[in-house]
Design a protein around this motif. Structure first.
Motif, mmCIF file in Angstrom:
data_model
loop_
_atom_site.group_PDB
_atom_site.id
_atom_site.type_symbol
_atom_site.label_atom_id
_atom_site.label_comp_id
_atom_site.label_asym_id
_atom_site.label_seq_id
_atom_site.Cartn_x
_atom_site.Cartn_y
_atom_site.Cartn_z
ATOM 1 N N UNK A 16 0.795 -1.220 0.000
ATOM 2 C CA UNK A 16 0.000 0.000 0.000
ATOM 3 C C UNK A 16 0.826 1.268 0.000
ATOM 4 N N UNK A 17 2.029 1.176 0.556
ATOM 5 C CA UNK A 17 2.959 2.309 0.539
ATOM 6 C C UNK A 17 4.185 1.982 -0.305
ATOM 7 N N UNK A 18 3.981 1.123 -1.318
ATOM 8 C CA UNK A 18 5.083 0.773 -2.206
ATOM 9 C C UNK A 18 5.629 1.977 -2.950
ATOM 10 N N UNK A 19 4.750 2.957 -3.189
ATOM 11 C CA UNK A 19 5.149 4.256 -3.735
ATOM 12 C C UNK A 19 4.824 5.309 -2.680
ATOM 13 N N UNK A 20 5.789 6.086 -2.236
ATOM 14 C CA UNK A 20 5.537 7.027 -1.138
ATOM 15 C C UNK A 20 4.778 8.277 -1.554
ATOM 16 N N UNK A 21 4.555 8.462 -2.854
ATOM 17 C CA UNK A 21 3.865 9.655 -3.341
ATOM 18 C C UNK A 21 2.690 9.239 -4.221
ATOM 19 N N UNK A 22 1.953 10.247 -4.705
ATOM 20 C CA UNK A 22 0.770 9.990 -5.538
ATOM 21 C C UNK A 22 0.581 11.183 -6.455
ATOM 22 N N UNK A 23 0.204 11.034 -7.735
ATOM 23 C CA UNK A 23 -0.211 9.797 -8.406
ATOM 24 C C UNK A 23 0.938 9.006 -8.998
ATOM 25 N N UNK A 24 2.118 9.608 -9.061
ATOM 26 C CA UNK A 24 3.264 8.903 -9.609
ATOM 27 C C UNK A 24 3.926 8.021 -8.577
ATOM 28 N N UNK A 25 5.066 7.465 -8.935
ATOM 29 C CA UNK A 25 5.839 6.609 -8.043
ATOM 30 C C UNK A 25 7.255 7.155 -8.010
ATOM 31 N N UNK A 26 7.623 7.754 -6.875
ATOM 32 C CA UNK A 26 8.904 8.448 -6.756
ATOM 33 C C UNK A 26 9.024 9.525 -7.824
ATOM 34 N N UNK A 27 7.899 10.217 -8.052
ATOM 35 C CA UNK A 27 7.870 11.332 -8.982
ATOM 36 C C UNK A 27 7.779 10.954 -10.441
ATOM 37 N N UNK A 28 7.572 9.677 -10.745
ATOM 38 C CA UNK A 28 7.512 9.225 -12.141
ATOM 39 C C UNK A 28 6.250 8.404 -12.395
ATOM 40 N N UNK A 29 5.887 8.272 -13.669
ATOM 41 C CA UNK A 29 4.683 7.521 -14.020
ATOM 42 C C UNK A 29 4.922 6.018 -14.060
ATOM 43 N N UNK A 30 6.190 5.614 -14.072
ATOM 44 C CA UNK A 30 6.547 4.202 -13.962
ATOM 45 C C UNK A 30 7.558 4.068 -12.826
#
Length: 358
Positions: free
Chosen positions: A48-62
């Motif tokens: 659920x917190x695999x990506x610390x941000x939203x909507x991207x993942x570590x500031x990226x779309x992939x």
């Protein structure tokens, strides 16, 4: 030849558009169920917190590589598998949002026609936008149980709205106007719906507070019929916002209370569904839906017990969620068909009158 076919083109376009709307709305039901299951899978593998941000993942779309992830969020080391699980969930949920927008655009030209379910279209868009907000808050509030539970309920609401839209479109395609009388819901239907919603919320609360195996054994809980429980802490809905709720923050007695609450809710729901089936079993058209509802409840109850006895394996927990989705769909279908039997009765009376006049 071309001039002769022109008068039929508006009718053909209308039929084609309606057929496409029916297909897309049914696709929405299936895709929503998939999104819900992927969301639960995401939670069960602690992504659920695999990506610390939203909507991207570590500031990226992939999902980026470890070096770029570290540069973006040094406090949250990248775990590629969990990050990809979370992003897959977001990609599929985004596709669902695009599907809702497509339905709204396709239906705009039909919105003024009597009987067209335009309000269901608009309601679906409103709820899907709210779901997007809950998805963002799930990450930014670090799996706060209140938001996680509301996110689950929101997903199930989207599921019901897609189903209701599809059924309404089918009715519209058959030419049943809005003036045809339909039965109002009785208190027993309202009770069954209310208890199902409460039980779904309790299930979300169990999951978001990691209380699935707080009770060991069945029918007793930790070897007792009524173990030590902290109800006030377990159902304290104003928990602090801010801590990381991954793996939960509550102590054992509070989690036991949550788990026991879910068991009690399951018992009450089962009684309500049996009462509903017994009350309307005399209506032959309702028997398949009511019978299916009771059978689905029995299977769901068995899956819940198996999850406790087998210590919540991933595949079984996913089946338990699929069972909840099935219960929601079956109760919605049963409700729809119970209301629509009044339409069938009116149509039958009209046919009888026409036969008498002949």
């Amino acid at each position: 030849m071309q001039g002769a076919s022109m008068p039929n083109s508006p009718a053909q376009a209308h039929t084609s558009r309606l057929r496409l709307l029916l297909i897309l709305s049914l696709l929405g039901v299936v895709l929503t169920a998939v999104v819900i299951l992927i969301g639960v899978w995401t939670r069960l593998v602690d992504a659920g917190l695999g990506c610390p941000d939203w909507p991207g993942c570590y500031g990226r779309l992939v999902v980026p590589d470890a070096e770029r992830a570290m540069a973006h969020s040094p406090h949250a080391p990248l775990e590629s598998f969990k990050a990809w699980v979370e992003m897959i969930h977001r990609y599929v949920a985004s596709a669902l949002g695009l599907l809702v927008i497509s339905l709204l655009a396709l239906g705009a030209g039909l919105r003024r026609r009597p009987g067209y379910p335009w309000r269901a279209n608009v309601a679906l868009l409103a709820v899907i936008l709210l779901q997007g907000a809950f998805g963002a808050f799930t990450v930014t509030l670090k799996l706060w149980p209140q938001v996680v539970t509301l996110h689950l309920l929101g997903g199930l609401t989207v599921l019901v709205l897609f189903l209701w839209l599809h059924l309404s479109l089918r009715r519209f395609a058959k030419g049943d106007g809005p003036g045809v009388p339909r039965r109002r819901l009785t208190p027993l239907w309202g009770l069954a719906m209310t208890l199902l919603v409460l039980q779904l919320a309790l299930g979300g609360w169990v999951s978001s507070n990691y209380a699935g195996i707080a009770c060991q054994g069945f029918p007793t809980c930790n070897g007792q019929w009524w173990p030590e429980m902290d109800w006030s802490e377990g159902f304290h809905l104003t928990q602090t916002v801010g801590p990381n709720y991954l793996h939960g923050q509550l102590h054992a007695d509070a989690r036991t209370a949550i788990h026991q609450g879910h068991r009690i809710g399951a018992l009450l729901l089962g009684l309500a569904l049996v009462m509903l089936a017994a009350r309307y079993w005399g209506e032959a058209r309702m028997r398949p839906w009511l019978g299916g509802l009771v059978v689905a409840y029995g299977i769901q109850l068995g899956l819940g017990i198996a999850n406790v006895l087998m210590w919540l394996p991933l595949w079984l927990a996913l089946l338990h969620t699929a069972g909840a989705v099935s219960l929601v769909l079956l109760l919605a279908l049963a409700t729809w068909h119970w209301r629509e039997t009044a339409v069938e009765a009116v149509s039958s009376k009209r046919r009888d009158k026409e036969w008498v006049h002949v």
